[in-house]
Design a protein around this motif. Structure first.
Motif, PDB file in Angstrom:
ATOM      1  N   GLN A 256       1.883  -5.323  -0.918  1.00  0.00           N
ATOM      2  CA  GLN A 256       2.619  -5.309  -2.183  1.00  0.00           C
ATOM      3  C   GLN A 256       1.676  -5.061  -3.357  1.00  0.00           C
ATOM      4  N   LYS A 257       0.516  -5.684  -3.334  1.00  0.00           N
ATOM      5  CA  LYS A 257      -0.472  -5.479  -4.402  1.00  0.00           C
ATOM      6  C   LYS A 257      -0.934  -4.026  -4.429  1.00  0.00           C
ATOM      7  N   ARG A 258      -1.156  -3.466  -3.243  1.00  0.00           N
ATOM      8  CA  ARG A 258      -1.597  -2.075  -3.174  1.00  0.00           C
ATOM      9  C   ARG A 258      -0.512  -1.134  -3.694  1.00  0.00           C
ATOM     10  N   TYR A 259       0.728  -1.405  -3.296  1.00  0.00           N
ATOM     11  CA  TYR A 259       1.818  -0.527  -3.735  1.00  0.00           C
ATOM     12  C   TYR A 259       2.009  -0.620  -5.249  1.00  0.00           C
ATOM     13  N   ALA A 260       1.932  -1.826  -5.778  1.00  0.00           N
ATOM     14  CA  ALA A 260       2.065  -2.003  -7.229  1.00  0.00           C
ATOM     15  C   ALA A 260       0.975  -1.239  -7.973  1.00  0.00           C
ATOM     16  N   ARG A 261      -0.262  -1.293  -7.460  1.00  0.00           N
ATOM     17  CA  ARG A 261      -1.353  -0.549  -8.096  1.00  0.00           C
ATOM     18  C   ARG A 261      -1.105   0.960  -8.025  1.00  0.00           C
ATOM     19  N   MET A 262      -0.596   1.419  -6.883  1.00  0.00           N
ATOM     20  CA  MET A 262      -0.320   2.852  -6.745  1.00  0.00           C
ATOM     21  C   MET A 262       0.740   3.326  -7.733  1.00  0.00           C
ATOM     22  N   ARG A 263       1.723   2.493  -8.007  1.00  0.00           N
ATOM     23  CA  ARG A 263       2.773   2.898  -8.952  1.00  0.00           C
ATOM     24  C   ARG A 263       2.180   3.146 -10.331  1.00  0.00           C
ATOM     25  N   SER A 264       1.133   2.418 -10.670  1.00  0.00           N
ATOM     26  CA  SER A 264       0.481   2.646 -11.960  1.00  0.00           C
ATOM     27  C   SER A 264      -0.487   3.818 -11.909  1.00  0.00           C
ATOM     28  N   GLN A 265      -0.956   4.173 -10.723  1.00  0.00           N
ATOM     29  CA  GLN A 265      -1.911   5.265 -10.575  1.00  0.00           C
ATOM     30  C   GLN A 265      -1.229   6.623 -10.385  1.00  0.00           C
ATOM     31  N   ALA A 266      -0.004   6.608  -9.896  1.00  0.00           N
ATOM     32  CA  ALA A 266       0.742   7.860  -9.710  1.00  0.00           C
ATOM     33  C   ALA A 266       1.290   8.352 -11.046  1.00  0.00           C
ATOM     34  N   LEU A 267       1.800   9.572 -11.054  1.00  0.00           N
ATOM     35  CA  LEU A 267       2.442  10.091 -12.260  1.00  0.00           C
ATOM     36  C   LEU A 267       3.694   9.286 -12.575  1.00  0.00           C
ATOM     37  N   THR A 268       4.061   9.238 -13.843  1.00  0.00           N
ATOM     38  CA  THR A 268       5.304   8.574 -14.213  1.00  0.00           C
ATOM     39  C   THR A 268       6.491   9.331 -13.611  1.00  0.00           C
ATOM     40  N   LEU A 269       7.663   8.718 -13.667  1.00  0.00           N
ATOM     41  CA  LEU A 269       8.855   9.367 -13.119  1.00  0.00           C
ATOM     42  C   LEU A 269       9.102  10.712 -13.800  1.00  0.00           C
ATOM     43  N   ASP A 270       9.029  10.741 -15.119  1.00  0.00           N
ATOM     44  CA  ASP A 270       9.280  11.988 -15.859  1.00  0.00           C
ATOM     45  C   ASP A 270       8.212  13.026 -15.572  1.00  0.00           C
ATOM     46  N   ASP A 271       6.949  12.600 -15.544  1.00  0.00           N
ATOM     47  CA  ASP A 271       5.870  13.555 -15.264  1.00  0.00           C
ATOM     48  C   ASP A 271       5.953  14.064 -13.825  1.00  0.00           C
ATOM     49  N   SER A 272       6.418  13.216 -12.918  1.00  0.00           N
ATOM     50  CA  SER A 272       6.580  13.649 -11.521  1.00  0.00           C
ATOM     51  C   SER A 272       7.645  14.730 -11.416  1.00  0.00           C
ATOM     52  N   VAL A 273       8.759  14.548 -12.117  1.00  0.00           N
ATOM     53  CA  VAL A 273       9.818  15.558 -12.126  1.00  0.00           C
ATOM     54  C   VAL A 273       9.304  16.864 -12.713  1.00  0.00           C
ATOM     55  N   ARG A 274       8.553  16.772 -13.797  1.00  0.00           N
ATOM     56  CA  ARG A 274       8.016  17.993 -14.420  1.00  0.00           C
ATOM     57  C   ARG A 274       7.073  18.726 -13.469  1.00  0.00           C
ATOM     58  N   LEU A 275       6.247  17.982 -12.746  1.00  0.00           N
ATOM     59  CA  LEU A 275       5.340  18.620 -11.788  1.00  0.00           C
ATOM     60  C   LEU A 275       6.111  19.286 -10.662  1.00  0.00           C
ATOM     61  N   LEU A 276       7.148  18.614 -10.150  1.00  0.00           N
ATOM     62  CA  LEU A 276       7.972  19.200  -9.086  1.00  0.00           C
ATOM     63  C   LEU A 276       8.660  20.473  -9.577  1.00  0.00           C
ATOM     64  N   GLU A 277       9.173  20.452 -10.785  1.00  0.00           N
ATOM     65  CA  GLU A 277       9.824  21.648 -11.334  1.00  0.00           C
ATOM     66  C   GLU A 277       8.817  22.789 -11.480  1.00  0.00           C
ATOM     67  N   GLN A 278       7.607  22.462 -11.900  1.00  0.00           N
ATOM     68  CA  GLN A 278       6.565  23.477 -12.033  1.00  0.00           C
ATOM     69  C   GLN A 278       6.202  24.079 -10.676  1.00  0.00           C
ATOM     70  N   MET A 279       6.041  23.208  -9.680  1.00  0.00           N
ATOM     71  CA  MET A 279       5.686  23.670  -8.352  1.00  0.00           C
ATOM     72  C   MET A 279       6.785  24.544  -7.757  1.00  0.00           C
ATOM     73  N   LYS A 280       8.043  24.151  -7.968  1.00  0.00           N
ATOM     74  CA  LYS A 280       9.151  24.943  -7.466  1.00  0.00           C
ATOM     75  C   LYS A 280       9.188  26.314  -8.135  1.00  0.00           C
ATOM     76  N   GLY A 281       8.932  26.340  -9.439  1.00  0.00           N
ATOM     77  CA  GLY A 281       8.952  27.617 -10.170  1.00  0.00           C
ATOM     78  C   GLY A 281       7.847  28.556  -9.760  1.00  0.00           C
ATOM     79  N   GLU A 282       6.762  28.014  -9.220  1.00  0.00           N
ATOM     80  CA  GLU A 282       5.625  28.855  -8.823  1.00  0.00           C
ATOM     81  C   GLU A 282       5.765  29.410  -7.426  1.00  0.00           C
ATOM     82  N   LEU A 283       6.774  28.957  -6.678  1.00  0.00           N
ATOM     83  CA  LEU A 283       6.970  29.458  -5.309  1.00  0.00           C
ATOM     84  C   LEU A 283       7.791  30.738  -5.280  1.00  0.00           C
TER      85      LEU A 283
END
Length: 283
Positions: A256-283
């Motif tokens: 649980q501690k590791r997962y909580a730390r990862m949530r802070s280390q990963a992109l935010t929800l909005d930034d994750s969506v933006r990255l996915l949209e960018q990746m999809k557009g580049e394919l």
């Protein structure tokens, strides 16, 4: 204790699927009625418009019959209603290995499910094309019936996301899962599009761990955590040929501690969506 889906939560086959008792029973009823009618599997298959191999898989309890099969079989075998009634009692979890069933039971009732994956898109988020690519490339190879059985199990399991709107689902996915291009351009583009679609559900959060993150708390490997309705926590760790279901509170606390730390280390929800949209557009 071990647990996970036939083939893993994400990956291809990792243990033989075990037919459920309800599938075996339904298959035995079909076989008994067919033989009473004096029909071979090939003859019966022609009448119901399914191959004799499909008929054999149903009769042996290795395949979940779809509604078309049940209705066609009823018509050919006397329309008594016996098969329709028997079909109502079929297990909704076809293709699950014995060692997955404990986790699958917990997962189906969970009020919170957290998943970190660094190998493949998690099974709950895979498209049919992505999952089929995994099963077709399984080692040792699967036959057609096994592929269809495991694919049906995976797609059935995905209904949890929409059928349990009060359950919170959190996913942290490594960016490189999508950079691999598994299955080719169209499969990957479809997979990204599906992630974007699922991310719109109110009960689902998807975060991307960018490749630019040089280190993070999940380097020990994939993990899953869940909370039951009575607020007990379980965890699951997976390897090539099996998995470990964890109930020890000390071990779960570490994860649980590791997962909580990862949530802070990963992109935010909005930034994750933006990255996915960018990746999809580049394919």
């Amino acid at each position: 204790m071990t647990a996970e889906e036939t083939g893993a939560a994400s990956g291809p086959g990792c243990g033989e699927p075990e037919p459920s008792d309800s599938l075996r029973t339904f298959g035995a009823v079909v076989q008994g009625l067919r033989e009473h009618a004096g029909l071979s599997r090939e003859e019966f298959g022609e009448l119901v418009r399914f191959s004799k191999h499909t008929v054999a898989s149903v009769e042996q309890g290795r395949r979940m019959p779809d509604a078309d099969f049940v209705e066609a079989a009823e018509g050919v075998l006397g329309d008594t209603g016996a098969l329709r009634r028997a079909a109502r009692h079929l297990s909704r979890k076809p293709g699950l290995a014995v060692w997955f069933r404990r986790w699958a039971h917990l997962e189906a009732d969970a009020i919170c499910l957290c998943t970190y994956e660094c190998r493949l898109i998690p099974g709950l988020l895979q498209t049919e094309e992505y999952a089929r690519t995994l099963f077709v490339n399984a080692v040792p190879p699967l036959d057609d019936d096994q592929i269809e059985l495991q694919l049906a199990a995976r797609l059935e399991r995905q209904r949890l996301l929409r059928e349990h709107p009060n359950t919170s689902y959190s996913f942290i996915l490594e960016e490189h899962l999508l950079l691999r291009g598994l299955g080719g351009r169209e499969v990957t583009r479809g997979a990204i599009g599906h992630l974007l679609e699922v991310a719109e559900l109110r009960n689902v959060e998807i975060q991307i761990m960018p490749v630019s993150r040089k280190a993070h708390a999940g380097l020990g490997g994939p993990m899953q955590l869940l909370e039951t309705p009575d607020h007990q926590w379980f965890a699951y760790n997976e390897a090539q040929r099996g998995g470990l279901l964890i109930s020890d509170s000390k071990e779960i606390s570490v994860l649980q501690k590791r997962y909580a730390r990862m949530r802070s280390q990963a992109l935010t929800l909005d930034d994750s969506v933006r990255l996915l949209e960018q990746m999809k557009g580049e394919l």
